[in-house]
Write a protein that holds these residues in place. Sequence first.
Motif, short mmCIF file in Angstrom:
data_model
loop_
_atom_site.label_atom_id
_atom_site.label_comp_id
_atom_site.label_asym_id
_atom_site.label_seq_id
_atom_site.Cartn_x
_atom_site.Cartn_y
_atom_site.Cartn_z
N ARG A 1 -7.26 4.47 6.53
CA ARG A 1 -7.91 3.16 6.63
C ARG A 1 -7.37 2.35 7.80
N ILE A 2 -6.04 2.28 7.91
CA ILE A 2 -5.45 1.42 8.94
C ILE A 2 -5.66 2.01 10.33
N VAL B 1 0.84 -1.20 0.00
CA VAL B 1 0.00 0.00 0.00
C VAL B 1 0.87 1.25 0.00
C1 GLV Z 1 -3.36 2.91 4.35
O1 GLV Z 1 -3.90 1.98 3.78
C2 GLV Z 1 -4.07 3.82 5.23
O2 GLV Z 1 -4.87 4.59 4.68
O3 GLV Z 1 -3.88 3.79 6.45
#
Ligand code: GLV
Length: 330
Positions: free
Chosen positions: A157-158, A77
């Motif tokens: 996201r994480i 990512v």
């Molecule tokens: C990575 O995937 C994030 O947005 O934390």
Amino acid sequence: MLKKKVLVTRKLPDEAMRLLYETCEVELNPYDRAMTEDEIIEGLNDKQGLLCLLTDTINAQIMDAAKNLKVISNYAVGFDNIDVKAATERRILVTNTPGVLTETTADLTWALLMAAARRIVEADGFMRRGEYKGWGPMLFLGGDVFGKTLGLIGMGRIGSAVARRAAGFNMRVLYYDMNRLSEDEEKAFGVEYAEFDEVLKESDFVSLHVPLLSSTWHLIGERELSLMKLTSYLINTSRGPVVDEKALVEALRSCRIAGAGLDVYENEPEMAPGLHELENVVLLPHIASASVDTRTKMGTMAAHNLIAGLVGELPKNCVNPEVFSKAEHS
Ligand code: GLV
Ligand code: GLV
């Protein structure tokens, strides 16, 4: 249709390799190690596509040597290993693998957090060395997790997936991000926004979830560590250079903070001198996304991104889509 030529810098899970072999003419790194820059340049000679790893530094020099290169698909990512600006200037599409590794990475963040707080790795070593002579009131006292304050630096996201898991531990969750969430999102995730320094000062666990950018390089250094509580822990599953690793070694050695859990390092695979000698840190070899399912999903996603770009479609996970629209209109 003539198959497109691609270089794959390391063998990926079978499903991904199968996809690639079906649709492309693949040259695969024959070694069980990272390719050198010269090997990548040599391998890219006649290739239109590159599928690379976060450990491959893909710079302008490599792009200039690869005259036919159209797509760089990163099996990660994070894409700080690729000079995206140089790629955009050369109209090369760059793709990554977001989303599929979010939950797996959040799980590992918690594994590190709990292992650091409850001294799991130290205690395991103690058992294996046969040192356990019976229950003791002072044996391996650690820090509580339940009911404490978790501070998240970075709420993408994480970060959000880590926050969701904190509810089960009845934790207060503070976060700092350049982009503050909406009030509804804050409620949904059960998090409170705080300034960067406040998150450091108030949290019992500080966990990093930012990408590596020039603005996040050494985001955590001596000053930031000195703001943290003596009883707090630092967890890093993002990118090593976000933390000044030398300063962290000093802070851990002098018990300026209680402990740390690290999955990433400033100069991987090296560690800062002294780090591995400290007992108040849990050290992992960059395995946050390393579950069988997730690595398979990352592989097929990276393969699909590469193939889409090579047949003239906009890949789903393109980080410089402006290249695509420029190519369309030129
Ligand atoms: C990575 O995937 C994030 O947005 O934390
Ligand atoms: C792993 O570190 C990734 O960026 O996917």
